[in-house]
Design an enzyme around this catalytic site. Structure first.
Site, PDB file in Angstrom:
ATOM      1  N   ASP A 176       0.862  -1.181   0.000  1.00 50.11           N
ATOM      2  CA  ASP A 176       0.000   0.000   0.000  1.00 50.11           C
ATOM      3  C   ASP A 176       0.902   1.236   0.000  1.00 50.11           C
ATOM      4  O   ASP A 176       1.567   1.536   0.998  1.00 50.11           O
ATOM      5  CB  ASP A 176      -0.907   0.016   1.235  1.00 50.11           C
ATOM      6  CG  ASP A 176      -1.999  -1.048   1.181  1.00 50.11           C
ATOM      7  OD1 ASP A 176      -1.817  -2.053   0.472  1.00 50.11           O
ATOM      8  OD2 ASP A 176      -3.035  -0.884   1.854  1.00 50.11           O
ATOM      9  N   LYS A 239      -6.982   3.377  -3.437  1.00 52.31           N
ATOM     10  CA  LYS A 239      -7.420   3.341  -2.042  1.00 52.31           C
ATOM     11  C   LYS A 239      -7.657   4.761  -1.563  1.00 52.31           C
ATOM     12  O   LYS A 239      -6.913   5.672  -1.921  1.00 52.31           O
ATOM     13  CB  LYS A 239      -6.335   2.648  -1.204  1.00 52.31           C
ATOM     14  CG  LYS A 239      -6.567   2.619   0.302  1.00 52.31           C
ATOM     15  CD  LYS A 239      -5.413   1.882   0.987  1.00 52.31           C
ATOM     16  CE  LYS A 239      -5.465   2.012   2.505  1.00 52.31           C
ATOM     17  NZ  LYS A 239      -4.318   1.333   3.150  1.00 52.31           N
ATOM     18  N   LYS A 275     -10.272   0.124  -2.546  1.00 53.57           N
ATOM     19  CA  LYS A 275     -10.171  -0.097  -1.108  1.00 53.57           C
ATOM     20  C   LYS A 275     -10.503   1.177  -0.353  1.00 53.57           C
ATOM     21  O   LYS A 275      -9.718   2.119  -0.343  1.00 53.57           O
ATOM     22  CB  LYS A 275      -8.750  -0.560  -0.727  1.00 53.57           C
ATOM     23  CG  LYS A 275      -8.563  -0.791   0.786  1.00 53.57           C
ATOM     24  CD  LYS A 275      -7.155  -1.280   1.092  1.00 53.57           C
ATOM     25  CE  LYS A 275      -6.901  -1.379   2.587  1.00 53.57           C
ATOM     26  NZ  LYS A 275      -5.527  -1.866   2.894  1.00 53.57           N
TER      27      LYS A 275
END
Length: 339
Positions: A176, A239, A275
């Site tokens: 991430d 995300k 996400k």
């Protein structure tokens, strides 16, 4: 008391064929930066906000169907610990919960033993990647590492790239990353593209989730443009947030991002995951985001390969809701520890 599995699809973690409007999509890969596409993006903020306000009124699931949706939410959860006081023991406990997210009596009452339900991943700082990998040995649960100077993303580029490489070498299956928000403020789309592309190269075979830090991006148009540039640069997921911003995941921001994913899929024939992260704490919130995914992108985006929640405390509330479903009573929160 077997729950009705949503459209009879098993809970799985591997990639599955993805279709949108009858078109079979490929996994995302880098394409050249198209500045005309980026500059033409517009967002009708009032229309997005009106649509967001209808999420709970347009769709609702109850009883055994709600239980099935909540099981799906668990399968799509990145069980996360990103605190300053994290320790190896906490990470080990989190991994144990990821292996067995529901207490045994709940699993038996629901009749879901054969699902072998686990969370979608475990997300930790780089320092705990090896600990998590070892704790999850023998499972298919991936380890995700936050990287690139998380959460601010302001360390030198070479250091951020090297951090990714170290996490991959330590065994992380997913990375991430956080973007430099100033590139978005300043309209420096080539710089943002080059940055994300460099991060993706460093990830190698590991899947990369690009955190946009949407609470810092000021406008929904900025969110949409940053989403498209990150996807062009090869992001496997986009995300919302690090969870450390003043404002984290919201439904309006999520609508803008998933619509960017849909537009990207229609134009390129490639799929990108989504996400939401930060501030998602309840089973009700989990259902809201799943409604968004089903309505805007369709059933394929309710698989762990294309949808994840960044959450931890949400699992405890889901577990309480499932226990209420089978017993008719709410148990005390302390009976559902996460780590």
């Amino acid at each position: 008391m077997a729950v009705k599995q949503q459209e009879q699809h098993p809970v799985i973690h591997q990639s599955v064929p993805v279709e949108l409007n009858g078109r079979l999509l490929e996994p995302n890969r880098r394409i050249p930066l198209n500045l005309e596409w980026v500059e033409e993006i517009r967002v009708n903020t009032s229309a997005v906000e009106r649509r967001a306000s209808t999420i709970d009124t347009r769709r609702s699931v109850k009883k055994e169907w709600q239980a099935a949706w909540l099981l799906r939410a668990i399968a799509c959860m990145d069980l996360t610990t990103l605190s300053g006081d994290d320790s190896a023991e906490r990470v080990k406990r989190l991994c144990a919960k990821a292996r067995y997210p529901l207490q045994r009596h709940i699993v038996e009452k629901l009749g879901i033993e054969e699902l072998n339900l686990t969370t979608g991943a475990v997300c930790v700082y780089h320092a705990f990647v090896e600990t998590a990998v070892k704790a999850l040995e023998g499972t298919d649960i991936p380890v995700a590492a936050v990287s690139t100077g998380f959460p601010a993303g302001l360390s030198p580029l070479a250091e951020r790239v090297q951090e990714i490489r170290r996490s991959v070498e330590a065994g992380a299956h997913e990375i991430d990353i956080v973007i430099t928000r100033a590139h978005v403020f300043n309209g420096e789309w080539q710089a943002l593209y080059d940055e994300v592309a460099a991060f993706k190269d460093a990830c190698g075979a590991a899947h990369m989730k690009a955190i946009l830090g949407t609470g810092d991006l000021l406008t929904l148009r900025n969110v949409a443009r940053a989403s498209v540039v990150a996807m062009m640069a090869g992001a496997d997921f986009i995300k919302t947030s690090t969870g450390k911003e003043a404002t984290n995941a919201t439904i309006p921001v999520s609508l803008v991002m998933v619509r960017a994913i849909r537009d990207y899929a229609e134009r390129t024939g490639m799929s990108v995951g989504f996400k939401p992260a930060g501030g998602i704490k309840t089973a009700k919130q989990a259902l809201q985001w799943m409604y968004v995914m089903k309505d805007e992108l369709g059933r394929p985006w309710l698989e762990p390969s294309l949808f994840r929640f960044g959450a931890s405390s949400m699992l405890a509330d889901i577990e309480r809701q499932l226990e209420h479903y089978i017993t008719g009573r709410y148990s005390a929160a302390y009976r559902h520890p996460i780590a």
